[in-house]
Design an enzyme around this catalytic site. Structure first.
Site, PDB file in Angstrom:
ATOM      1  N   GLY A   1       0.829  -1.204   0.000  1.00 15.09           N
ATOM      2  CA  GLY A   1       0.000   0.000   0.000  1.00 15.09           C
ATOM      3  C   GLY A   1       0.858   1.244   0.000  1.00 15.09           C
ATOM      4  O   GLY A   1       1.405   1.615   1.043  1.00 15.09           O
ATOM      5  N   ALA A   2       0.974   1.881  -1.141  1.00 15.65           N
ATOM      6  CA  ALA A   2       1.816   3.071  -1.265  1.00 15.65           C
ATOM      7  C   ALA A   2       0.984   4.345  -1.247  1.00 15.65           C
ATOM      8  O   ALA A   2       1.273   5.310  -1.960  1.00 15.65           O
ATOM      9  CB  ALA A   2       2.659   3.007  -2.545  1.00 15.65           C
TER      10      ALA A   2
ATOM     11  N   GLY B   1       1.275   4.381   3.938  1.00 18.02           N
ATOM     12  CA  GLY B   1       2.347   3.488   3.496  1.00 18.02           C
ATOM     13  C   GLY B   1       3.630   4.242   3.184  1.00 18.02           C
ATOM     14  O   GLY B   1       4.724   3.845   3.612  1.00 18.02           O
TER      15      GLY B   1
ATOM     16  N   ALA C   1      -1.737  12.571   7.246  1.00 20.61           N
ATOM     17  CA  ALA C   1      -0.844  12.557   6.083  1.00 20.61           C
ATOM     18  C   ALA C   1      -1.683  12.512   4.817  1.00 20.61           C
ATOM     19  O   ALA C   1      -2.784  11.961   4.805  1.00 20.61           O
ATOM     20  CB  ALA C   1       0.085  11.347   6.132  1.00 20.61           C
TER      21      ALA C   1
ATOM     22  N   LYS D   1     -12.417   4.716  16.917  1.00 20.96           N
ATOM     23  CA  LYS D   1     -12.137   5.378  15.637  1.00 20.96           C
ATOM     24  C   LYS D   1     -13.275   5.146  14.656  1.00 20.96           C
ATOM     25  O   LYS D   1     -13.654   6.048  13.899  1.00 20.96           O
ATOM     26  CB  LYS D   1     -10.821   4.872  15.052  1.00 20.96           C
ATOM     27  CG  LYS D   1     -10.433   5.618  13.773  1.00 20.96           C
ATOM     28  CD  LYS D   1      -9.044   5.278  13.292  1.00 20.96           C
ATOM     29  CE  LYS D   1      -8.690   6.114  12.067  1.00 20.96           C
ATOM     30  NZ  LYS D   1      -7.333   5.802  11.556  1.00 20.96           N
TER      31      LYS D   1
ATOM     32  N   ASN E   1     -15.451   7.894  12.496  1.00 26.36           N
ATOM     33  CA  ASN E   1     -15.570   7.772  11.040  1.00 26.36           C
ATOM     34  C   ASN E   1     -17.014   7.629  10.599  1.00 26.36           C
ATOM     35  O   ASN E   1     -17.432   8.197   9.590  1.00 26.36           O
ATOM     36  CB  ASN E   1     -14.753   6.573  10.544  1.00 26.36           C
ATOM     37  CG  ASN E   1     -13.266   6.832  10.529  1.00 26.36           C
ATOM     38  OD1 ASN E   1     -12.829   7.980  10.540  1.00 26.36           O
ATOM     39  ND2 ASN E   1     -12.473   5.783  10.509  1.00 26.36           N
TER      40      ASN E   1
ATOM     41  N   GLU F   1     -14.463   3.250   1.477  1.00 29.60           N
ATOM     42  CA  GLU F   1     -14.437   2.226   2.523  1.00 29.60           C
ATOM     43  C   GLU F   1     -15.758   2.195   3.305  1.00 29.60           C
ATOM     44  O   GLU F   1     -15.788   1.803   4.472  1.00 29.60           O
ATOM     45  CB  GLU F   1     -13.258   2.485   3.462  1.00 29.60           C
ATOM     46  CG  GLU F   1     -11.917   2.276   2.775  1.00 29.60           C
ATOM     47  CD  GLU F   1     -10.730   2.678   3.622  1.00 29.60           C
ATOM     48  OE1 GLU F   1      -9.791   1.872   3.732  1.00 29.60           O
ATOM     49  OE2 GLU F   1     -10.739   3.805   4.165  1.00 29.60           O
TER      50      GLU F   1
END
Length: 307
Positions: free
Chosen positions: A7-8, A12, A129, A181, A185, A264
């Site tokens: 996972g980039a 990641g 991030a 969390k 969400n 998701e």
């Protein structure tokens, strides 16, 4: 201990850059030859943080590589986690360790069922991030990554190095942390995706705040039925605090909708709705959110509010 990262995306790349800066051996697994060629043309990851801009020439390969995996970090989108694990299954052995660091719930249990609790740790992070461009990650907000096993027989995390720049915390109650969390969400992400707004609008637009209140009440009913302790304050207060704290942010779910990517929603609201069904608790507002986000994923467009 060599770290392999599946996972980039933002998290990641954030971990890969910090691991390399700490002197750890680390490599990315990329999803296609084209993606690998794009990465190699750049030569590495660019990290932007309070220290400025750093270049981190992290190694990369494809899932089909024969190189054994010692410590695997899975931070793909939650709906891709099991397929991602299967893609590198031939590289794992009985001593391999797996850390799952994703949004939502459900994917973690799938990984534990496939790999066994003795090899798996799960995490929840408050680090902020985002990718400014492919493989260019901005570390926008320092947080904490809580890590723990789903059972007493769970693995222990290999130390990433004394100079690792991310804050880690051992969490023996990681499932409760993940539920907390999930609660935030479930309150914020679907509403912002449906209304096309920044997080802060949920605290300043009365209709959105009222919808958030209902979502929180429903979630608390499910948590009570499941015996999950949430926050010391009411969930609505905690969700509004987070919305104000991240007022200028666009949620990942809204960004996915705008970029015509899968969301998701199934691992967030979908998971909650299934838990509610099993517990015999009615959650009509969450079910409405689930239906609406599913529609958005199939081509309907959200409003383009700029709150």
């Amino acid at each position: 201990m060599h770290w392999t990262i599946l996972g980039a995306g933002a998290i990641g790349c954030l971990w890969a850059a910090h691991l390399q800066r700490a002197g750890a051996a680390v490599s990315l697994v990329l999803r296609s030859p084209d993606r690998l060629a794009q990465y190699r043309a750049r030569g590495g990851i660019v990290l932007i943080d309070e220290r400025g801009q750093s270049f981190c020439p992290v190694a990369a390969d494809l899932a089909g590589s024969p190189e054994p995996i010692e410590q695997l970090l899975i931070c793909t989108k939650a709906y891709d986690s099991l397929a991602a694990l299967e893609s590198v299954w031939h590289r794992l052995n009985a001593d391999s360790r797996i850390l799952v660091l994703q949004n939502g719930l459900g994917s973690q249990q799938q990984i534990v069922a496939r790999a066994g609790a003795a090899r798996v740790l799960v995490g929840s992070t408050t680090d902020g991030a985002y990718l400014r461009a492919p493989f260019e990650v901005v570390y926008a907000g320092r947080g904490v990554t809580a890590i723990g096993p789903f059972s007493e027989t769970g693995a222990r995390l290999a130390e990433p190095g004394t100079d690792f720049g991310l804050q880690l915390q051992q969490d023996p109650q990681i499932e409760t942390t993940l539920w907390r969390k999930l609660a935030i969400n479930c309150a914020i992400n679907p509403l912002t995706a449906i209304h096309g707004c920044r997080n802060g609008a949920l605290a300043t637009t009365p209709a959105y705040t009222l919808a958030l209140k209902t979502l929180c009440s429903e979630f608390e009913a499910v948590a009570r039925a499941r015996g999950i302790a949430l926050f010391e304050r009411p969930l609505q207060e905690e969700a509004l605090r987070v919305a104000r704290q991240t007022a200028d942010n666009y949620s990942s779910m809204l960004q996915d909708i705008r970029h015509q990517r899968p969301t998701e929603i199934e691992q967030i609201t979908g998971f909650l709705c299934n838990e509610a069904r099993l517990a015999g608790v009615d959650v009509p507002q969450h079910q409405a959110m689930l239906r609406q986000v599913r529609l958005l994923q199939h081509g309907a467009q959200p409003p383009s509010n700029q709150y």
